[in-house]
Design an enzyme around this catalytic site. Structure first.
Site, PDB file in Angstrom:
ATOM      1  N   THR A 123      -2.295 -36.339  44.248  1.00 27.62           N
ATOM      2  CA  THR A 123      -1.335 -37.397  43.960  1.00 27.62           C
ATOM      3  C   THR A 123       0.003 -36.829  43.486  1.00 27.62           C
ATOM      4  O   THR A 123       0.047 -35.740  42.900  1.00 27.62           O
ATOM      5  CB  THR A 123      -1.925 -38.316  42.870  1.00 27.62           C
ATOM      6  N   ASP A 124       1.071 -37.595  43.692  1.00 28.78           N
ATOM      7  CA  ASP A 124       2.381 -37.178  43.172  1.00 28.78           C
ATOM      8  C   ASP A 124       2.421 -37.214  41.639  1.00 28.78           C
ATOM      9  O   ASP A 124       3.315 -36.636  41.019  1.00 28.78           O
ATOM     10  CB  ASP A 124       3.504 -38.049  43.757  1.00 28.78           C
ATOM     11  N   GLU A 125       1.422 -37.904  41.045  1.00 33.54           N
ATOM     12  CA  GLU A 125       1.445 -38.055  39.582  1.00 33.54           C
ATOM     13  C   GLU A 125       1.228 -36.737  38.837  1.00 33.54           C
ATOM     14  O   GLU A 125       1.454 -36.671  37.630  1.00 33.54           O
ATOM     15  CB  GLU A 125       0.368 -39.042  39.140  1.00 33.54           C
ATOM     16  N   TYR A 159      -5.995 -39.566  33.947  1.00 32.83           N
ATOM     17  CA  TYR A 159      -6.198 -39.507  35.412  1.00 32.83           C
ATOM     18  C   TYR A 159      -5.355 -38.394  36.032  1.00 32.83           C
ATOM     19  O   TYR A 159      -5.869 -37.519  36.731  1.00 32.83           O
ATOM     20  CB  TYR A 159      -5.848 -40.853  36.062  1.00 32.83           C
ATOM     21  N   LYS A 163      -6.402 -34.811  37.905  1.00 28.28           N
ATOM     22  CA  LYS A 163      -6.038 -34.450  39.276  1.00 28.28           C
ATOM     23  C   LYS A 163      -5.250 -33.124  39.287  1.00 28.28           C
ATOM     24  O   LYS A 163      -5.452 -32.278  40.160  1.00 28.28           O
ATOM     25  CB  LYS A 163      -5.208 -35.559  39.928  1.00 28.28           C
TER      26      LYS A 163
END
Ligand code: NAD
Ligand code: DAU
Length: 343
Positions: A123-125, A159, A163
């Site tokens: 993810t970009d997060e 989260y 990741k």
């Protein structure tokens, strides 16, 4: 490719990828979906697929003997399985640590042992957040004001940090053990089959259920929306043509703030523009995500097909309207959990 393993293939994005491969790539003879069928996994997402090409194995990516057995007969693994919802990670981080970190470790150990090609979905997060464009000099049109594969890891939530941890394990396994792996970090996906805990389907199913939509804080937070079909095409390209050891960012230049997205939903569903509640903000809420996908476009020739957000949104709304049987039974429970948390 005789046997492809897709973990999390009964979830939102993983099932889209399975449908995409079955439809467009007859050279893939068999797909094994490894999915635990948590609250987010749904057999119905795989309905209609040919039984001789797609097999669902209900199991946990942390189950090392099972993973070993499956991976030894595979040509490639695409790893989607994860706990995926930020709000849940703030209430209970523990399954995020287990599935997202230990699950990835278990898979890459098996891929290393049998020298199996591995693609890691992320993810970009992992890069944290960016300032709003309005707070940037020149309103953020210059270089360095979007995420690139070189951006610093700076995750904010349980989260996103789980990741980020999994990405770093993959990078280390490439360097130290020669794992044949690639990583992709994608922005916010939308489309049919997304769990109703997530922003767009939550608001659409709220309106369909006579519940007012819920906007966190002031709604200025920006997400970079991409249709999940465009994500799947990009993953296939990276899996088959990407350079080992490389990271590719996937995004379709779809920046919108949450208030704009909610207003578009309200308009498309014939609701007054102010027919929503502002509720408690998410702790640590990331302000803005924006992807620079130049590398994917230039090196692999990918371009998004869904460039009209309103059209994609209308199609998504229609899908939820026509598939109440897919979401209705869970709605009360999902909303009760949010209500308990003031959201
Ligand atoms: P999802 O929550 O809809 O689906 C996750 C799937 O993983 C479910 O089918 C679930 O049953 C399965 N799963 C969970 N724990 C498991 C375990 N221990 N073993 C086996 N299966 C397990 O998630 P999604 O939105 O489809 O996201 C899929 C992947 O894409 C995740 O890795 C996520 O981080 C990543 N991603 C999502 C987005 C997005 O906008 N949704 C964007 C970028 C990246
Ligand atoms: O950027 C990629 C990520 O996008 C993925 O890695 C995650 O798996 C995926 O869930 C998504 O994360 P977000 O936290 O951005 O998505 P979510 O749908 O939860 O929220 C989108 C935005 O909407 C966010 O700013 C919070 C806000 N929101 C969310 C909900 C559920 C609301 O305003 N109201 C809501 O009811």
């Amino acid at each position: 490719m005789n046997n492809l393993i897709v973990t999390g293939g009964a979830g939102f994005i993983g099932s889209n990828f399975v449908h995409y491969v079955v439809k467009h790539h007859s050279e893939v003879k068999h797909i094994t979906v490894l999915d635990k069928l948590t609250y987010a996994g749904n057999r119905a997402n795989l309905a209609g697929l040919p039984k001789d090409r797609v097999e669902l194995v209900v199991g946990d990516v942390c189950d090392a003997p099972l993973v070993d057995k499956l991976v030894q007969n595979a040509d490639a693994v695409v790893h989607y399985a994860a706990e995926s919802h930020n709000d849940n990670s703030l209430l209970d981080p523990s399954p995020f640590i287990q599935t997202n970190i230990i699950g990835t470790y278990t898979l890459i150990q098996a891929c290393r042992k049998y020298d199996v090609r591995y693609h890691h979905i992320s993810t970009d997060e992992v890069y944290g957040d960016l300032p709003l464009r309005e707070d940037l000099p020149g309103h953020g049109e210059g270089k360095g004001e979007k995420f690139t594969p070189e951006s610093r890891y700076n995750p904010s939530s349980p989260y996103s940090s789980s990741k980020a941890s999994s990405d770093l394990l993959v990078r280390a396994w490439v360097r130290s053990f020669g794992l044949r792996a690639t990583i992709s970090n994608c922005s916010n996906n939308y489309g049919p089959y997304q769990h109703i805990e997530k922003f767009i389907p939550r608001q659409v199913t709220n309106i369909l259920s006579g519940i007012r939509p819920k906007l966190y804080g002031n709604g200025k937070n920006v997400r970079d929306w991409i249709h999940t079909n465009d994500h799947s095409r990009a993953v296939w390209l990276i899996l088959t043509q990407g350079e080992i050891g490389e990271t590719y960012l996937i995004g379709a230049d779809g920046e919108k703030n949450n208030k704009e997205v909610l207003e578009a939903i309200l308009k498309l569903m014939d609701q007054p523009a102010d027919a929503y509640d502002q509720v408690k903000d998410r702790p640590g809420h990331d302000m803005r995500y924006a992807i620079d996908s130049t590398k994917l476009r230039q090196e692999l020739g990918w371009e998004p097909e869904f460039t009209d957000f309103e059209k994609g949104l209308r199609h998504t709304i229609d899908w939820y309207r026509e598939h109440e049987d897919w979401w209705k039974a869970e709605k009360a429970e999902v909303e009760a959990k949010y209500a308990k948390n003031g959201q």
